[in-house]
Design a protein around this motif. Structure first.
Motif, short mmCIF file in Angstrom:
data_model
loop_
_atom_site.label_atom_id
_atom_site.label_comp_id
_atom_site.label_asym_id
_atom_site.label_seq_id
_atom_site.Cartn_x
_atom_site.Cartn_y
_atom_site.Cartn_z
N ASN A 9 13.59 -12.45 36.40
CA ASN A 9 12.31 -11.79 36.11
C ASN A 9 11.97 -10.65 37.07
O ASN A 9 10.81 -10.26 37.18
CB ASN A 9 11.16 -12.81 36.09
N THR A 40 12.42 -2.50 31.69
CA THR A 40 11.21 -2.22 30.92
C THR A 40 11.43 -1.04 29.99
O THR A 40 12.20 -0.14 30.28
CB THR A 40 10.03 -1.91 31.87
N LYS A 114 12.85 -14.27 46.74
CA LYS A 114 12.29 -13.48 45.65
C LYS A 114 11.70 -12.22 46.25
O LYS A 114 10.93 -12.28 47.20
CB LYS A 114 11.17 -14.26 44.94
N ASP A 116 9.10 -9.66 46.28
CA ASP A 116 7.75 -9.55 45.70
C ASP A 116 7.52 -8.18 45.08
O ASP A 116 6.84 -8.07 44.05
CB ASP A 116 6.69 -9.81 46.78
N MET A 119 8.80 -8.10 41.53
CA MET A 119 8.29 -9.10 40.61
C MET A 119 7.02 -8.65 39.90
O MET A 119 6.11 -9.42 39.69
CB MET A 119 8.03 -10.42 41.35
N LYS A 120 6.96 -7.39 39.54
CA LYS A 120 5.81 -6.86 38.81
C LYS A 120 5.70 -7.56 37.46
O LYS A 120 6.69 -7.72 36.76
CB LYS A 120 5.99 -5.36 38.61
N LYS A 121 4.52 -7.98 37.10
CA LYS A 121 4.32 -8.66 35.83
C LYS A 121 4.50 -7.65 34.70
O LYS A 121 3.84 -6.61 34.66
CB LYS A 121 2.92 -9.26 35.77
N VAL A 122 5.40 -7.97 33.81
CA VAL A 122 5.71 -7.09 32.69
C VAL A 122 4.86 -7.51 31.51
O VAL A 122 4.98 -8.63 31.01
CB VAL A 122 7.20 -7.16 32.33
N THR A 123 3.97 -6.63 31.08
CA THR A 123 3.08 -6.97 29.98
C THR A 123 3.47 -6.23 28.70
O THR A 123 3.06 -6.61 27.63
CB THR A 123 1.63 -6.60 30.33
N TYR A 126 10.02 -4.98 26.93
CA TYR A 126 11.10 -5.11 27.91
C TYR A 126 12.28 -5.81 27.26
O TYR A 126 12.18 -6.38 26.18
CB TYR A 126 10.63 -5.89 29.14
N THR A 128 16.33 -7.73 28.81
CA THR A 128 17.04 -8.19 30.00
C THR A 128 18.44 -7.60 30.04
O THR A 128 18.97 -7.13 29.02
CB THR A 128 17.14 -9.73 30.03
#
Length: 141
Positions: A9, A40, A114, A116, A119-123, A126, A128
């Motif tokens: 992620n 993304t 991890k 940080d 680890m941006k929240k993907v809204t 996207y 993989t």
């Protein structure tokens, strides 16, 4: 000492820039779960972009650039673009990077870091690296 980073992620460019900076500073980095690294953007556009890169190098005539299909090698290639590859310091740094699909047995018990920043929240939209490598025809999943 080896630093083990879990790629699950994490956003590809953000993780790649952090890894590139750290290997240039002399740190040895191992990235596991590279198939779960997030790219993304619009899925069809990403697939077309990677397909064009693979098709650019003609393997039948020994003409480059040769672009990988496997998820671990796709990540290594993106990091390679972030370091001075043509210099000896860049080549030595690139040798300090090890990327794996999944988690090998020797790294299962190790504490994984991890990043940080990555680890941006993907809204939005996207995909993989695993899906990209499957689309490109990789046999490693």
């Amino acid at each position: 000492m080896v630093t083990v980073i879990d790629g699950r992620n994490a956003v590809l460019g953000r993780l790649g820039s952090v890894v590139a900076e750290r290997i240039m500073n002399g740190e040895e980095i191992v990235v596991v779960n590279s198939e779960a690294i997030v790219v993304t953007g619009e899925r069809d556009v990403i697939f077309a972009d990677y397909k064009a890169r693979v098709d650019r190098g003609d393997t039948t005539k020994r003409k480059g650039p040769f672009y990988p299909r496997r998820a671990d090698l796709l990540f290594k290639r993106s990091v390679r673009g972030m370091i001075p590859w043509t210099t000896t310091s860049g080549r030595d740094a690139f040798r300090r990077l090890h990327v794996f699909v999944g988690t090998p047995k020797q790294f299962e018990e190790v504490d994984k870091e991890k990043v940080d920043f990555a680890m941006k929240k993907v809204t939005g939209k996207y995909t993989t690296l695993g899906a990209i490598s499957k689309f490109l025809g990789s046999k490693v999943r």
